[in-house]
Write a protein that holds these residues in place. Structure first.
Motif, PDB file in Angstrom:
ATOM      1  N   SER A   6       0.192   8.929   3.179  1.00 20.82           N
ATOM      2  CA  SER A   6      -0.739   8.973   2.149  1.00 20.82           C
ATOM      3  C   SER A   6      -1.613  10.271   2.162  1.00 20.82           C
ATOM      4  N   HIS A   7      -1.290  11.160   3.197  1.00 18.88           N
ATOM      5  CA  HIS A   7      -2.101  12.419   3.045  1.00 18.88           C
ATOM      6  C   HIS A   7      -1.489  13.426   3.968  1.00 18.88           C
ATOM      7  N   CYS A   8      -0.660  14.303   3.494  1.00 21.16           N
ATOM      8  CA  CYS A   8      -0.149  15.460   4.058  1.00 21.16           C
ATOM      9  C   CYS A   8       0.102  16.718   3.127  1.00 21.16           C
ATOM     10  N   HIS A   9       0.398  17.782   3.757  1.00 21.64           N
ATOM     11  CA  HIS A   9       0.521  19.003   2.915  1.00 21.64           C
ATOM     12  C   HIS A   9       1.828  19.684   2.942  1.00 21.64           C
ATOM     13  N   ILE A  10       3.063  18.911   2.342  1.00 24.81           N
ATOM     14  CA  ILE A  10       4.249  19.752   2.550  1.00 24.81           C
ATOM     15  C   ILE A  10       4.585  21.030   1.765  1.00 24.81           C
ATOM     16  N   ILE A  30       2.813  11.497  -0.049  1.00 26.05           N
ATOM     17  CA  ILE A  30       1.728  11.915  -1.086  1.00 26.05           C
ATOM     18  C   ILE A  30       1.151  13.200  -0.466  1.00 26.05           C
ATOM     19  N   THR A  31       1.640  14.404  -1.196  1.00 27.46           N
ATOM     20  CA  THR A  31       1.070  15.546  -0.604  1.00 27.46           C
ATOM     21  C   THR A  31      -0.176  16.035  -1.270  1.00 27.46           C
ATOM     22  N   THR A 185      -4.705   2.560   5.145  1.00 25.02           N
ATOM     23  CA  THR A 185      -3.300   3.118   4.852  1.00 25.02           C
ATOM     24  C   THR A 185      -3.102   4.052   6.141  1.00 25.02           C
ATOM     25  N   THR A 186      -1.925   4.810   6.209  1.00 25.07           N
ATOM     26  CA  THR A 186      -1.268   5.809   7.012  1.00 25.07           C
ATOM     27  C   THR A 186      -1.144   7.216   6.487  1.00 25.07           C
ATOM     28  N   GLU A 187      -1.378   8.129   7.694  1.00 22.50           N
ATOM     29  CA  GLU A 187      -1.216   9.554   7.140  1.00 22.50           C
ATOM     30  C   GLU A 187      -0.834  10.349   8.174  1.00 22.50           C
ATOM     31  N   THR A 188      -0.388  11.534   7.969  1.00 24.43           N
ATOM     32  CA  THR A 188      -0.032  12.643   9.192  1.00 24.43           C
ATOM     33  C   THR A 188      -1.042  13.817   9.095  1.00 24.43           C
TER      34      THR A 188
END
Ligand code: ZN
Length: 240
Positions: A6-10, A30-31, A185-188
């Motif tokens: 749900s949240h990263c910065h690719i 979801i970047t 929710t889950t994120e990296t």
């Protein structure tokens, strides 16, 4: 169904040489593009890959000139049809300029309300304050506040995002164990918050968050994966 990061910065430059390899069939990404450069790079990724997008302005960057902040604001507004939410935006207790952080946060939160989107919050140390200030529904990215507050946040229709920190932090394990799974929710936050020493974090590591959550809740991994996918889709108002 799918895993969800749900949240990263690719779009982060750290991924320049390996970006194609981050995309996986069983994973929804979801970047979150922040700042002028980040927003532009994230929009490029959005055009190139089958991913989802949020755009925002990070509280670490509020020293920036008003002109830069206004340009980010305008680009987000122009691209409203491409984004799931405005974010990450918020406040960070480890940064200076409390008043300025608050002013910039309110500017972007009001934009989210205007374009009818939820927000993705960076709320380190200001979880309670931002919960009170937010006038639209919010996903608390990498939530690290108290369990009591997290319950209030979840009960009010917001989403708490558990990051890869849950793989090694006892506070995050406690949150994962005690909170109603429907709030989660889950994120990296990749390339940050790597659960593996000496390696950059990457979106597929969200599987480790799901595995840890399943272990702590004594649930089946597949079931946890499906619930997280549903929670996240529901929050953003569309099937990912
Ligand atoms: Zn982030």
């Amino acid at each position: 169904m799918y895993y969800v990061d749900s949240h990263c910065h690719i779009e982060d430059k750290a991924f320049n040489k390996v970006r194609d390899s981050l995309i996986k069939e069983d994973l929804k990404i979801i970047t979150s593009g922040v700042g002028l450069g980040g927003i532009k790079r994230a929009l490029e990724c959005y055009e190139k890959y089958n991913i989802y997008l949020t755009l925002g302005f990070h509280p670490a960057d509020v020293k920036a000139d008003d002109k830069i902040i206004d340009r980010c604001y305008n680009i987000i507004k122009e691209n409203r049809d491409k984004i799931l939410a405005v974010g990450e935006i918020g406040m960070d207790i480890k940064r200076e300029n409390y008043e300025r952080q608050k002013e910039v946060f309110l500017k972007f939160m009001n934009l989210a309300i205007e374009i009818n989107k939820p927000i993705v919050l960076h709320a380190r140390g200001f979880e309670e304050e931002l919960f009170k200030l937010s006038e639209t529904k919010a996903m608390f990215h990498c939530y690290s506040g108290s369990l009591e507050l997290a319950k209030d946040i979840g009960e009010s229709g917001n989403l708490i995002s558990l990051s890869t920190l849950v793989c090694f932090s006892s506070h995050h394990k406690k949150l994962a164990e005690k909170l109603d799974i429907d709030y989660l929710t889950t994120e990296t936050d990749s390339p940050y918050l790597s659960p593996i020493k000496g390696e950059k974090n990457k979106p597929e590591n969200v599987k480790l968050v799901v595995r840890e959550l399943a272990k702590l809740k004594e649930m089946d991994e597949e079931e946890v994966k499906d619930i997280i996918y549903k929670n996240t889709s529901k929050f953003f108002g569309r099937w990912l």
